[in-house]
Design a protein around this motif. Structure first.
Motif, PDB file in Angstrom:
ATOM      1  N   ARG A  13       0.684  -1.186   0.027  1.00  0.00           N
ATOM      2  CA  ARG A  13       0.067  -0.037   0.053  1.00  0.00           C
ATOM      3  C   ARG A  13       0.787   1.239   0.020  1.00  0.00           C
ATOM      4  NH1 ARG A  13      -5.262  -1.761   3.338  1.00  0.00           N
ATOM      5  NH2 ARG A  13      -4.811  -4.140   3.531  1.00  0.00           N
ATOM      6  N   VAL A  14       1.817   1.227   0.714  1.00  0.00           N
ATOM      7  CA  VAL A  14       2.791   2.707   0.730  1.00  0.00           C
ATOM      8  C   VAL A  14       4.266   2.353   0.206  1.00  0.00           C
ATOM      9  CG1 VAL A  14       1.661   2.892   3.207  1.00  0.00           C
ATOM     10  CG2 VAL A  14       3.942   1.756   2.811  1.00  0.00           C
ATOM     11  N   GLY A  15       4.602   1.510  -0.424  1.00  0.00           N
ATOM     12  CA  GLY A  15       5.730   1.071  -1.089  1.00  0.00           C
ATOM     13  C   GLY A  15       7.053   1.230  -0.285  1.00  0.00           C
ATOM     14  N   HIS A  16       7.890   2.081  -0.571  1.00  0.00           N
ATOM     15  CA  HIS A  16       9.146   2.112   0.369  1.00  0.00           C
ATOM     16  C   HIS A  16       9.089   3.356   1.408  1.00  0.00           C
ATOM     17  CE1 HIS A  16      11.011  -0.565  -2.391  1.00  0.00           C
ATOM     18  NE2 HIS A  16      10.958   0.099  -3.327  1.00  0.00           N
ATOM     19  N   ASP A  17       7.738   4.045   1.408  1.00  0.00           N
ATOM     20  CA  ASP A  17       7.795   4.975   2.384  1.00  0.00           C
ATOM     21  C   ASP A  17       8.013   4.675   3.922  1.00  0.00           C
ATOM     22  OD1 ASP A  17       6.734   6.746   0.442  1.00  0.00           O
ATOM     23  OD2 ASP A  17       4.766   6.702   0.976  1.00  0.00           O
ATOM     24  N   LEU A  18       8.466   5.469   4.642  1.00  0.00           N
ATOM     25  CA  LEU A  18       8.663   5.238   6.234  1.00  0.00           C
ATOM     26  C   LEU A  18       7.475   4.825   6.588  1.00  0.00           C
ATOM     27  CD1 LEU A  18      10.967   5.566   8.238  1.00  0.00           C
ATOM     28  CD2 LEU A  18       9.896   7.637   8.702  1.00  0.00           C
ATOM     29  N   LEU A  19       7.931   3.591   7.505  1.00  0.00           N
ATOM     30  CA  LEU A  19       6.861   2.966   8.412  1.00  0.00           C
ATOM     31  C   LEU A  19       7.323   3.094   9.914  1.00  0.00           C
ATOM     32  CD1 LEU A  19       6.201  -0.293   6.775  1.00  0.00           C
ATOM     33  CD2 LEU A  19       4.734   1.745   6.561  1.00  0.00           C
ATOM     34  N   VAL A  89      16.292   4.565  12.686  1.00  0.00           N
ATOM     35  CA  VAL A  89      15.569   4.652  11.362  1.00  0.00           C
ATOM     36  C   VAL A  89      16.772   3.950  10.572  1.00  0.00           C
ATOM     37  CG1 VAL A  89      14.883   6.360   9.550  1.00  0.00           C
ATOM     38  CG2 VAL A  89      14.640   6.840  11.804  1.00  0.00           C
ATOM     39  N   PHE A  90      16.320   3.031   9.664  1.00  0.00           N
ATOM     40  CA  PHE A  90      17.042   2.246   8.757  1.00  0.00           C
ATOM     41  C   PHE A  90      16.388   2.608   7.523  1.00  0.00           C
ATOM     42  CE2 PHE A  90      17.293   0.419  12.818  1.00  0.00           C
ATOM     43  CZ  PHE A  90      18.679   0.396  12.988  1.00  0.00           C
ATOM     44  N   GLU A  91      17.152   2.299   6.379  1.00  0.00           N
ATOM     45  CA  GLU A  91      16.706   2.167   5.051  1.00  0.00           C
ATOM     46  C   GLU A  91      17.573   0.692   4.288  1.00  0.00           C
ATOM     47  OE1 GLU A  91      17.009   3.910   0.376  1.00  0.00           O
ATOM     48  OE2 GLU A  91      16.739   5.481   2.238  1.00  0.00           O
ATOM     49  N   TYR A  92      16.654  -0.101   4.195  1.00  0.00           N
ATOM     50  CA  TYR A  92      17.038  -1.470   3.697  1.00  0.00           C
ATOM     51  C   TYR A  92      17.436  -1.571   2.038  1.00  0.00           C
ATOM     52  CZ  TYR A  92      15.234  -3.393   8.196  1.00  0.00           C
ATOM     53  OH  TYR A  92      14.976  -3.483   9.260  1.00  0.00           O
ATOM     54  N   ALA A  93      18.222  -2.357   1.804  1.00  0.00           N
ATOM     55  CA  ALA A  93      18.900  -2.543   0.313  1.00  0.00           C
ATOM     56  C   ALA A  93      17.857  -2.320  -0.648  1.00  0.00           C
ATOM     57  CB  ALA A  93      19.705  -3.736   0.283  1.00  0.00           C
ATOM     58  N   GLY A  95      15.185  -0.191  -0.462  1.00  0.00           N
ATOM     59  CA  GLY A  95      14.631   0.840  -0.515  1.00  0.00           C
ATOM     60  C   GLY A  95      13.602   1.006   0.551  1.00  0.00           C
ATOM     61  N   ASP A  96      13.146   0.104   1.304  1.00  0.00           N
ATOM     62  CA  ASP A  96      12.037   0.126   2.138  1.00  0.00           C
ATOM     63  C   ASP A  96      12.968   0.861   3.515  1.00  0.00           C
ATOM     64  OD1 ASP A  96      10.580  -1.578   0.759  1.00  0.00           O
ATOM     65  OD2 ASP A  96      10.618  -3.246   2.114  1.00  0.00           O
ATOM     66  N   ARG A  97      12.041   1.806   4.035  1.00  0.00           N
ATOM     67  CA  ARG A  97      12.452   2.718   5.083  1.00  0.00           C
ATOM     68  C   ARG A  97      11.564   2.331   6.183  1.00  0.00           C
ATOM     69  NH1 ARG A  97      11.423   8.051   3.931  1.00  0.00           N
ATOM     70  NH2 ARG A  97      12.866   8.703   5.509  1.00  0.00           N
ATOM     71  N   VAL A  98      12.287   2.375   7.568  1.00  0.00           N
ATOM     72  CA  VAL A  98      11.384   2.117   8.685  1.00  0.00           C
ATOM     73  C   VAL A  98      12.145   2.749   9.869  1.00  0.00           C
ATOM     74  CG1 VAL A  98      10.926  -0.577   7.761  1.00  0.00           C
ATOM     75  CG2 VAL A  98      12.869   0.175   9.265  1.00  0.00           C
ATOM     76  N   SER A  99      11.209   2.941  10.777  1.00  0.00           N
ATOM     77  CA  SER A  99      11.686   3.691  12.012  1.00  0.00           C
ATOM     78  C   SER A  99      11.017   2.879  13.354  1.00  0.00           C
ATOM     79  CB  SER A  99      11.010   5.156  12.137  1.00  0.00           C
ATOM     80  OG  SER A  99      11.466   5.702  13.397  1.00  0.00           O
ATOM     81  N   TYR A 100      11.782   2.081  13.868  1.00  0.00           N
ATOM     82  CA  TYR A 100      11.589   1.152  14.957  1.00  0.00           C
ATOM     83  C   TYR A 100      11.467   2.083  16.309  1.00  0.00           C
ATOM     84  CZ  TYR A 100      12.620  -2.714  11.570  1.00  0.00           C
ATOM     85  OH  TYR A 100      12.618  -3.442  10.808  1.00  0.00           O
ATOM     86  N   VAL A 101      10.567   1.658  17.163  1.00  0.00           N
ATOM     87  CA  VAL A 101      10.506   1.867  18.556  1.00  0.00           C
ATOM     88  C   VAL A 101      10.606   0.554  18.962  1.00  0.00           C
ATOM     89  CG1 VAL A 101       9.206   2.574  20.315  1.00  0.00           C
ATOM     90  CG2 VAL A 101       8.952   4.065  18.312  1.00  0.00           C
ATOM     91  N   SER A 102      11.639   0.309  19.860  1.00  0.00           N
ATOM     92  CA  SER A 102      12.192  -1.160  20.508  1.00  0.00           C
ATOM     93  C   SER A 102      12.168  -1.123  21.861  1.00  0.00           C
ATOM     94  CB  SER A 102      13.390  -1.485  19.733  1.00  0.00           C
ATOM     95  OG  SER A 102      13.696  -2.853  20.133  1.00  0.00           O
ATOM     96  N   ILE A 103      11.609  -2.303  22.529  1.00  0.00           N
ATOM     97  CA  ILE A 103      11.709  -2.472  23.774  1.00  0.00           C
ATOM     98  C   ILE A 103      12.775  -3.528  24.350  1.00  0.00           C
ATOM     99  CG2 ILE A 103      10.434  -3.249  25.820  1.00  0.00           C
ATOM    100  CD1 ILE A 103       7.839  -2.736  24.191  1.00  0.00           C
TER     101      ILE A 103
END
Length: 158
Positions: A13-19, A89-93, A95-103
């Protein structure tokens, strides 16, 4: 790293946009040493962890990640801390971009447990003191988590 059906659906649905994604990480300790791992395709060392799936309890997620990556059922202890921000905040090979909140959770491995790379996500593990960690290639978030964990008493054996 395998993509979950949930994230695959979002990506359609969002392509490579930041999740923004929730995650967990296992702080596995033996005295003054911490277990770190290195993933395929990365020179950096880090803790074992991954995403929380919809409807999954965070404690269940960290146990699942350790089981999937190391082939061991851990004893999950208390929360070390919750982390986010620019270090996560990571960009995978692809092109997918993510911002994690991790416990981050304290975890122990049963005595005598043998690590096996069950899902082929990891290429190596090692036990390191914080001084040794300082010499390794790693992401900045590793230092934040280990600093917090080092100020907590080591979990007692169950």
């Amino acid at each position: 790293m395998a993509i979950s059906p949930y994230v695959r659906d979002l990506r359609s649905r969002v392509g490579h946009d930041l999740l923004l994604l929730p995650g967990v990480t296992a702080v596995i300790r033996d005295g003054s040493r911490f277990l770190l791992a290195r993933q395929h395709g990365s020179p950096n060392w880090g803790t074992v962890g991954g995403s929380i799936e919809p409807g999954e309890e965070p404690q269940e997620a960290v146990a699942r990640e350790v089981r999937e990556e190391l082939g061991i059922d851990p004893v999950v202890g208390g929360i070390v801390g919750a982390y986010g921000g620019s270090d996560f905040v990571f960009e995978y090979a692809n092109g997918d971009r993510v911002s994690y909140v991790s416990i981050a959770y304290e975890c122990r491995l049963p005595a005598g447990a043998n690590i096996s790379f069950v899902d082929d996500e990891l290429v190596e593990t090692g036990w390191f003191t914080r001084d040794e960690v300082a010499t390794l290639p790693r992401d900045p978030w590793v230092d934040r988590i280990l600093e917090d964990a080092a100020h907590r008493p080591e979990p007692a054996d169950a």
